[in-house]
Scaffold this motif. Structure first.
Motif, short mmCIF file in Angstrom:
data_model
loop_
_atom_site.label_atom_id
_atom_site.label_comp_id
_atom_site.label_asym_id
_atom_site.label_seq_id
_atom_site.Cartn_x
_atom_site.Cartn_y
_atom_site.Cartn_z
N ALA A 31 9.98 -0.30 -7.77
CA ALA A 31 9.50 -1.17 -8.85
C ALA A 31 8.17 -1.83 -8.57
O ALA A 31 7.69 -2.62 -9.39
N GLY A 32 7.55 -1.58 -7.41
CA GLY A 32 6.20 -2.07 -7.18
C GLY A 32 6.05 -3.57 -7.34
O GLY A 32 6.64 -4.36 -6.60
N GLN B 188 1.98 -7.21 -2.62
CA GLN B 188 2.09 -7.48 -1.19
C GLN B 188 3.34 -8.30 -0.91
O GLN B 188 3.48 -9.43 -1.38
N ALA B 189 4.26 -7.74 -0.14
CA ALA B 189 5.46 -8.48 0.24
C ALA B 189 5.11 -9.49 1.33
O ALA B 189 4.46 -9.16 2.32
N VAL C 203 4.04 -8.38 5.18
CA VAL C 203 4.72 -7.15 5.56
C VAL C 203 3.72 -6.01 5.50
O VAL C 203 3.23 -5.66 4.42
N HIS C 204 3.41 -5.43 6.64
CA HIS C 204 2.38 -4.38 6.68
C HIS C 204 2.96 -2.99 6.41
O HIS C 204 2.30 -2.15 5.82
N ASP C 205 4.18 -2.74 6.85
CA ASP C 205 4.74 -1.39 6.74
C ASP C 205 5.52 -1.25 5.43
O ASP C 205 5.82 -2.24 4.75
N PHE C 206 5.85 -0.01 5.09
CA PHE C 206 6.77 0.21 4.00
C PHE C 206 8.10 -0.46 4.35
O PHE C 206 8.54 -0.43 5.51
N LEU C 207 8.75 -1.05 3.36
CA LEU C 207 9.98 -1.80 3.58
C LEU C 207 11.04 -1.28 2.63
O LEU C 207 10.85 -1.28 1.41
N ILE C 208 12.17 -0.83 3.19
CA ILE C 208 13.25 -0.24 2.39
C ILE C 208 14.56 -0.93 2.76
O ILE C 208 14.87 -1.10 3.94
N GLU C 209 15.32 -1.35 1.75
CA GLU C 209 16.65 -1.94 1.95
C GLU C 209 17.62 -1.24 1.02
O GLU C 209 17.22 -0.57 0.06
N ARG C 210 18.94 -1.45 1.28
CA ARG C 210 19.92 -0.75 0.46
C ARG C 210 21.18 -1.57 0.27
O ARG C 210 21.48 -2.48 1.05
N THR C 211 21.89 -1.26 -0.79
CA THR C 211 23.27 -1.70 -0.99
C THR C 211 24.14 -0.46 -0.87
O THR C 211 23.66 0.63 -0.52
N ASP C 212 25.42 -0.57 -1.19
CA ASP C 212 26.30 0.59 -1.07
C ASP C 212 25.86 1.74 -1.97
O ASP C 212 25.99 2.91 -1.59
N ARG C 213 25.31 1.41 -3.16
CA ARG C 213 24.98 2.48 -4.10
C ARG C 213 23.52 2.46 -4.56
O ARG C 213 23.15 3.19 -5.47
N LEU D 167 10.86 -1.90 -1.23
CA LEU D 167 10.45 -3.28 -1.49
C LEU D 167 8.97 -3.54 -1.25
O LEU D 167 8.39 -4.44 -1.86
N ASN D 168 8.37 -2.79 -0.35
CA ASN D 168 6.95 -2.98 -0.05
C ASN D 168 6.30 -1.62 0.09
O ASN D 168 6.64 -0.87 1.02
N ALA D 169 5.42 -1.29 -0.82
CA ALA D 169 4.76 0.02 -0.79
C ALA D 169 3.32 -0.08 -1.24
O ALA D 169 2.93 0.52 -2.25
N PRO D 170 2.49 -0.85 -0.51
CA PRO D 170 1.06 -0.88 -0.83
C PRO D 170 0.36 0.36 -0.29
O PRO D 170 1.02 1.28 0.22
N SER D 171 -0.95 0.39 -0.38
CA SER D 171 -1.71 1.51 0.17
C SER D 171 -1.29 1.77 1.62
O SER D 171 -1.09 0.83 2.39
#
Length: 394
Positions: free
Chosen positions: A201-202, A349-350, A358-368, A373-377
């Motif tokens: 969702a950027g 920017q997260a 947050v400099h790196d790509f950031l990914i989190e999850r729930t069960d489904r 969460l963070n996907a800048p250049s």
């Protein structure tokens, strides 16, 4: 309301690439992609400098470094296979003083560690290659290119539709409800239920994460990147991308000269706080967006730690002469008359509550569900490897 195997929220290049990869891995699966805007790729995908990045900047152990290298090659191969215009013009990172020169040497070491082909050149060789550019030395990255990422997104979307995916525009999601066997995404225009959900969702990533009940302690802080465009008679000023040596303490790469794939030449961006996430006009303001960022403790800490930088960027935004001074450090013949208006971009920017960017790509999850969460250049360059990484976790 229909039930699907997969739902993707977000119609930027990463969301569309993720839908593409899901259907490639699961032929015949039912998939719906939901995009709030009335067109695909209207935000970060369509408001950037169109660079195919090489991965030179990033920590060798980061997701950015690993995925950017793969993404750069995929982007070129995909463009060639589908007649999407692109050009491998190379990039020069120019040091203009001793401080930048030593940063350049450190960056050279990092690029070698990242496996990026890079050449260290002196001032004389820089002048030979780009006579209008001055500096005490430079790094040349021959693999860097330029492309229109909106065109890539449009082509990917056509393939998603051909594989049976449904793309729904104008679908703003405000609530997510997750049960033991499904997730329902709902908003003013409808409701969609799927067994698995991916959120790309950027600029709205934190809000969708909160709607999903993710216990994440971050906020998206929008930074406006303001560009200028040079007159047509100046479009041939340089042949390669011209970048400054970045400050390692900041997540932004500085004001650079960027030949575009449409033949124009842009200069920018700067980085100033945005008071609206999706309003690209000068002085754009949204009360909710402004309230959320200005009331966030993490932003207060970022602002206090970067007072001098923030004031400089704000001054350069308000006064063209300050912006011009940044450009003239490496291209002294530019004048104020060369800087013509161009639409800004907005970086999502997260920022953590303690003020960490947050400099790196950031990914989190729930069960489904899985949330990017963070996907800048360089997310546009890395879109397909990011998508593959996400689909591996599905």
């Amino acid at each position: 309301m229909s039930a699907y195997d997969f739902c993707v929220i977000g119609g930027g290049i990463v969301g569309v690439a993720t839908a593409h990869r899901i259907l490639a891995r699961h032929p015949g699966a039912s998939l719906v992609l939901l995009e709030k805007a009335h067109a695909l790729g209207t935000h970060q995908t369509g408001h950037n400098s169109g660079v195919i990045h090489s991965g030179i900047y990033y920590s060798p152990d980061s997701l950015k470094a690993a995925l950017c290298r793969r993404g750069a090659q995929w982007t070129k191969d995909f463009a060639a296979a589908h007649d999407i215009p692109y050009q491998v013009c190379g990039k020069l990172l120019v040091a203009t003083d001793d401080v930048e020169y030593h940063r350049m040497l450190a960056l050279h070491e990092r690029s070698v560690a990242n496996g990026v082909d890079v050449e260290l050149i002196d001032a004389a060789e820089l002048a030979r290659r780009e006579p209008r550019v001055t500096g005490v030395g430079a790094l040349f990255v021959p693999s860097t290119g330029i492309i229109d990422y909106t065109g890539v997104t449009t082509t990917l979307a056509a393939q998603v539709r051909a594989a049976g995916g449904l793309l729904v525009l104008g679908a703003e999601i405000t609530t997510l409800t997750e049960s033991a066997d499904a997730v329902t995404a709902a908003g003013r225009t409808g409701s969609w239920t799927a067994r698995r959900l991916v959120v790309c969702a950027g600029l709205q990533a934190d809000r969708i994460a909160r709607a999903a009940g993710l216990r994440t302690d971050f906020r998206i802080v929008p930074f406006r990147g303001e560009y200028y465009q040079l007159p047509p008679n100046r479009a041939g000023l340089v042949r390669t991308l011209i970048y400054p040596i970045p400050d390692p303490d900041l997540p932004f790469l500085g004001v650079h000269l960027s030949p575009m794939i449409d033949g124009t030449l842009t200069v920018g961006p700067n980085a100033v706080l945005g008071l609206a996430r999706e309003d690209y006009r000068k002085g754009g303001f949204d009360a909710r967006d402004a309230r959320e960022v200005l009331g966030y403790p993490g932003f207060h800490r970022v602002a206090l730690a970067n007072v001098r930088t923030g004031l400089r960027e704000l001054r350069n935004s308000l006064f063209k002469r300050g912006y011009l001074a940044q450009c003239r450090r490496y291209c002294p013949e530019l004048t104020a008359a060369d800087l013509l208006p161009r639409e800004a971009g907005i970086r999502a920017q997260a920022v953590l509550r303690d003020g960490t960017l947050v400099h790196d790509f950031l990914i989190e999850r729930t069960d489904r569900s899985i949330h990017l969460l963070n996907a800048p250049s360089p997310a546009a360059t890395s879109a397909m490897p990011i998508a593959e990484y996400i689909v591996d976790q599905l």
